[in-house]
Design a protein around this motif. Structure first.
Motif, PDB file in Angstrom:
ATOM      1  N   ARG A   1      40.096  40.427  38.348  1.00 25.49           N
ATOM      2  CA  ARG A   1      39.667  41.301  37.250  1.00 25.49           C
ATOM      3  C   ARG A   1      38.243  40.935  36.808  1.00 25.49           C
ATOM      4  O   ARG A   1      37.432  41.801  36.499  1.00 25.49           O
ATOM      5  N   ALA A   2      37.943  39.651  36.785  1.00 22.39           N
ATOM      6  CA  ALA A   2      36.588  39.218  36.430  1.00 22.39           C
ATOM      7  C   ALA A   2      35.579  39.668  37.488  1.00 22.39           C
ATOM      8  O   ALA A   2      34.447  40.048  37.166  1.00 22.39           O
ATOM      9  N   ALA A   3      36.013  39.635  38.755  1.00 20.83           N
ATOM     10  CA  ALA A   3      35.125  40.100  39.838  1.00 20.83           C
ATOM     11  C   ALA A   3      34.823  41.583  39.682  1.00 20.83           C
ATOM     12  O   ALA A   3      33.681  42.024  39.901  1.00 20.83           O
ATOM     13  N   ASP A   4      35.843  42.379  39.292  1.00 20.48           N
ATOM     14  CA  ASP A   4      35.624  43.815  39.055  1.00 20.48           C
ATOM     15  C   ASP A   4      34.620  44.021  37.923  1.00 20.48           C
ATOM     16  O   ASP A   4      33.750  44.903  37.985  1.00 20.48           O
TER      17      ASP A   4
ATOM     18  N   GLU B   1      44.784  28.809  37.274  1.00 17.40           N
ATOM     19  CA  GLU B   1      44.265  29.788  38.237  1.00 17.40           C
ATOM     20  C   GLU B   1      42.876  29.425  38.752  1.00 17.40           C
ATOM     21  O   GLU B   1      42.238  30.201  39.445  1.00 17.40           O
ATOM     22  N   ARG B   2      42.382  28.225  38.404  1.00 18.60           N
ATOM     23  CA  ARG B   2      41.111  27.761  38.963  1.00 18.60           C
ATOM     24  C   ARG B   2      41.200  26.271  39.290  1.00 18.60           C
ATOM     25  O   ARG B   2      40.312  25.491  38.987  1.00 18.60           O
TER      26      ARG B   2
ATOM     27  N   VAL C   1      34.973  30.389  43.522  1.00 15.09           N
ATOM     28  CA  VAL C   1      34.870  31.802  43.114  1.00 15.09           C
ATOM     29  C   VAL C   1      34.527  31.887  41.628  1.00 15.09           C
ATOM     30  O   VAL C   1      33.701  32.714  41.208  1.00 15.09           O
ATOM     31  N   PHE C   2      35.154  31.016  40.819  1.00 13.00           N
ATOM     32  CA  PHE C   2      34.882  30.999  39.376  1.00 13.00           C
ATOM     33  C   PHE C   2      33.404  30.717  39.107  1.00 13.00           C
ATOM     34  O   PHE C   2      32.748  31.427  38.326  1.00 13.00           O
ATOM     35  N   GLU C   3      32.855  29.686  39.747  1.00 13.80           N
ATOM     36  CA  GLU C   3      31.439  29.339  39.555  1.00 13.80           C
ATOM     37  C   GLU C   3      30.521  30.456  40.071  1.00 13.80           C
ATOM     38  O   GLU C   3      29.491  30.765  39.460  1.00 13.80           O
ATOM     39  N   PHE C   4      30.911  31.061  41.194  1.00 17.42           N
ATOM     40  CA  PHE C   4      30.124  32.175  41.756  1.00 17.42           C
ATOM     41  C   PHE C   4      30.052  33.338  40.777  1.00 17.42           C
ATOM     42  O   PHE C   4      28.968  33.881  40.502  1.00 17.42           O
ATOM     43  N   LEU C   5      31.187  33.714  40.220  1.00 13.69           N
ATOM     44  CA  LEU C   5      31.202  34.859  39.308  1.00 13.69           C
ATOM     45  C   LEU C   5      30.395  34.578  38.045  1.00 13.69           C
ATOM     46  O   LEU C   5      29.671  35.444  37.553  1.00 13.69           O
TER      47      LEU C   5
ATOM     48  N   ALA D   1      28.991  26.747  43.366  1.00  8.31           N
ATOM     49  CA  ALA D   1      29.892  27.627  44.118  1.00  8.31           C
ATOM     50  C   ALA D   1      29.781  27.385  45.623  1.00  8.31           C
ATOM     51  O   ALA D   1      30.796  27.257  46.322  1.00  8.31           O
ATOM     52  N   VAL D   2      28.539  27.296  46.140  1.00  8.00           N
ATOM     53  CA  VAL D   2      28.381  27.135  47.594  1.00  8.00           C
ATOM     54  C   VAL D   2      28.748  25.724  48.042  1.00  8.00           C
ATOM     55  O   VAL D   2      29.111  25.512  49.207  1.00  8.00           O
TER      56      VAL D   2
END
Length: 432
Positions: free
Chosen positions: A27-30, A72-73, A81-85, A107-108
Motif C-alpha cells: 500500500r505504501a508502494a502504491d 512486517e519489516r 523495501v522499507f528504506e527504498f520507499l 536499501a541497496v
C-alpha cells in the motif's frame, strides 16, 4: 489550463474491493507511485501549488510507511523495501535531499538486487551533481539484468555528462545506443521512444546543428512516443518535438506542438516559442515585401555573372530547381539582407539570383558573422522548398534554399573560415 490534479493517495479507511490481502508495504508502494504520478502530470500555473501538493502527498505516503507494524519489516528484504520507499518518497522533490540518499543507500546494501532502488539512488546522486557516481548506480543496476527504465536514465545522464565534455560526441552516441536498447526491450513503451527522440535531438546540436537526418530520427521517435496514451500528459514530449520541427523549418507543426505544450504546462515557456516563430515569419514576410527597386536589383544580380565555378556543378536559378535536393547544381546568390531573430539556427538571409528572383536562404552550421550583407554566395547541391505555414487565419509562403553544412557554400568564392563554423549548445529538456 493545466493537467487535472490526480487524487491524493489514500491514507486511511477501507481497502478497495479485491485488495484486502495487500500488505502495508504494498500500500505504501502504491502511495509512492501515486506521488510520482502527481509530480509528472500536475502542472499548475503557480509552482507553489505543485510544491504544496507534493509535500502533502509525501507526508501522507510517509505516514503510511510509519504505520507499518515492526513484524512486517523484519527481514533484510522487507527492510530494504522499507528504506527504498522512504528514500523514493523523500526524493520526489526537484532538489537534492541528503536524507533520501541515506535511505536509498541503506536499501541497496540490504537488498542489492532491488533495481528500482538503484534507479532512485542514481537519480538522487545526480541531483547532487555527482554524475559519475550516478552513472555507477545505473551501471550496477544493469548488471542485474537489462531494464528499460535504467537504460533510459543512463541515456539521459550521458547527455548531461556530454555538456562541456571533451568526449561530448562519444557520450551522446552512447546515449543514443542505450536509448535504442530500451526501445528494443519494449517497442510500445512511449517513454523509451521519447528518450530516443531526446538523444537524437541532442546529437543534432552537438554535431554542429546541420545534420537534418538526426532531426528526422528525433521527430519519428517522438511520433512513436505519442502512440502511447500514457505520454499524453508529458508536456516536454510536445515541447521537444516542436523544437525538432522548428529546426526542420516545419513551422506550422512546431506552432501546434508548442501550443499543446503550453496548455499542458504553462511554466515551460512554450508560449514564448510560439511568439518567436510568429515574429520570425513576420520578419521573413516583411523582408520579401520590402524588396528593392528593380533598377537596384538588376545591379545586384549583374555582380553574380562574373563568378566562375571551379567544380563541375551546373549553374541554376531558383526557377530551375526541383523540390528537395538538387544534385550537381549550384545556385549563385547575392545576399541582400540578414534577418535577425531569436533562434540559434538557422541563419536567415534575403538573397537574389541571376534571374533577379528573391528567395530566403537558411544556413545551418555557421556563425552569424560568416556571411554579410552584400556578399556573393555559391550554393552547392541546394535543398529547395516552398516554406508554407498557416496560423490563426494567416498564411506565410516563401521560396527557400537550405544550406545544411559549411562544405555546401562558398562566400565571395571562398570556403568559410574554420572560425566561422558554429557549434550549437542547445539540448532537449533533460531532467533527472
Amino acid at each position: 489550463m493545466s493537467a487535472q490534479k490526480p487524487a491524493p493517495p489514500a491514507t486511511s479507511g477501507a481497502e478497495p474491493e479485491g485488495k484486502e490481502s495487500r500488505t502495508a508495504l504494498e500500500r505504501a508502494a502504491d502511495a509512492a507511485d501515486e506521488l510520482y504520478r502527481l509530480r509528472d502530470t500536475f502542472f499548475p500555473r503557480d509552482p507553489a501549488e505543485k510544491a504544496a501538493a507534493l509535500r502533502a502527498g509525501a507526508d501522507a505516503a510517509l505516514a503510511l510507511l510509519d504505520a507499518i507494524p515492526p513484524e512486517e519489516r523484519k527481514s533484510p528484504q522487507q527492510r530494504g523495501v522499507f528504506e527504498f520507499l522512504r528514500g523514493k518518497i523523500l526524493d520526489v522533490f526537484p532538489d537534492y535531499h541528503k536524507e533520501a540518499e541515506d535511505h536509498l543507500s541503506k536499501a541497496v546494501k540490504l537488498n542489492p538486487s532491488l533495481v528500482d532502488a538503484w534507479l532512485c539512488l542514481g537519480n538522487c546522486i545526480w541531483k547532487k551533481g555527482d554524475l559519475s557516481a550516478a552513472k555507477n548506480c545505473f551501471s550496477l543496476a544493469l548488471s542485474k539484468g537489462s531494464d528499460k527504465k535504467i537504460l533510459c536514465q543512463l541515456s539521459m545522464l550521458e547527455r548531461s555528462m556530454a555538456q562541456g565534455s571533451e568526449d561530448q560526441e562519444l557520450l551522446v552516441e552512447e546515449s543514443i545506443n542505450h536509448a535504442k536498447e530500451a526501445v528494443v526491450l519494449d517497442i510500445k513503451d512511449g517513454n523509451s521512444w521519447y528518450n530516443m527522440g531526446n538523444a537524437y535531438l541532442t546529437s543534432f546540436f552537438v554535431g554542429g546543428a546541420w545534420d537534418h537526418t538526426k532531426l528526422h530520427h528525433s521527430v519519428k521517435a517522438y511520433q512513436n512516443a505519442e502512440k502511447d496514451k500514457t505520454m499524453s500528459l508529458n508536456p516536454d514530449l510536445y515541447y521537444n518535438c516542436a523544437t525538432a520541427d522548428k529546426y526542420l523549418e516545419n513551422y506550422e507543426r512546431a506552432l501546434r506542438g508548442f501550443e499543446a505544450a503550453a496548455l499542458k504546462d504553462p511554466g515551460l515557456g512554450a508560449d514564448t516559442e510560439v511568439e518567436k516563430i510568429i515574429s520570425l515569419l513576420d520578419k521573413l514576410e516583411n523582408a520579401m515585401k520590402g524588396q528593392l527597386r528593380s533598377k537596384r536589383l538588376a545591379s545586384l544580380a549583374s555582380s553574380l555573372s562574373g563568378i566562375h565555378l571551379k567544380s563541375s556543378h551546373k549553374k541554376a536559378t531558383i526557377r530551375e530547381l526541383s523540390e528537395g535536393l538538387n544534385k550537381e547544381v549550384a545556385v549563385l546568390g547575392k545576399v541582400v539582407l540578414l534577418i535577425r531573430h531569436d533562434n540559434v539556427a538557422p541563419l536567415y538571409y534575403l538573397a537574389c539570383d541571376l534571374d533577379q528572383s528573391y528567395f530566403m536562404l537558411s544556413v545551418y552550421g555557421l556563425r552569424n558573422d560568416a556571411i554579410k550583407e552584400g556578399d556573393r554566395v555559391v550554393l552547392f547541391e541546394p535543398h529547395y522548398r516552398i516554406l508554407d505555414a498557416s496560423w490563426k487565419d494567416k498564411r506565410y509562403q516563401f521560396k527557400s534554399i537550405r544550406v545544411d553544412f559549411p562544405e555546401q557554400i562558398l562566400i565571395n568564392e571562398k570556403a568559410p573560415a574554420p572560425r566561422h563554423v558554429a557549434r550549437a549548445s542547445i539540448h532537449a529538456h533533460n531532467k533527472p
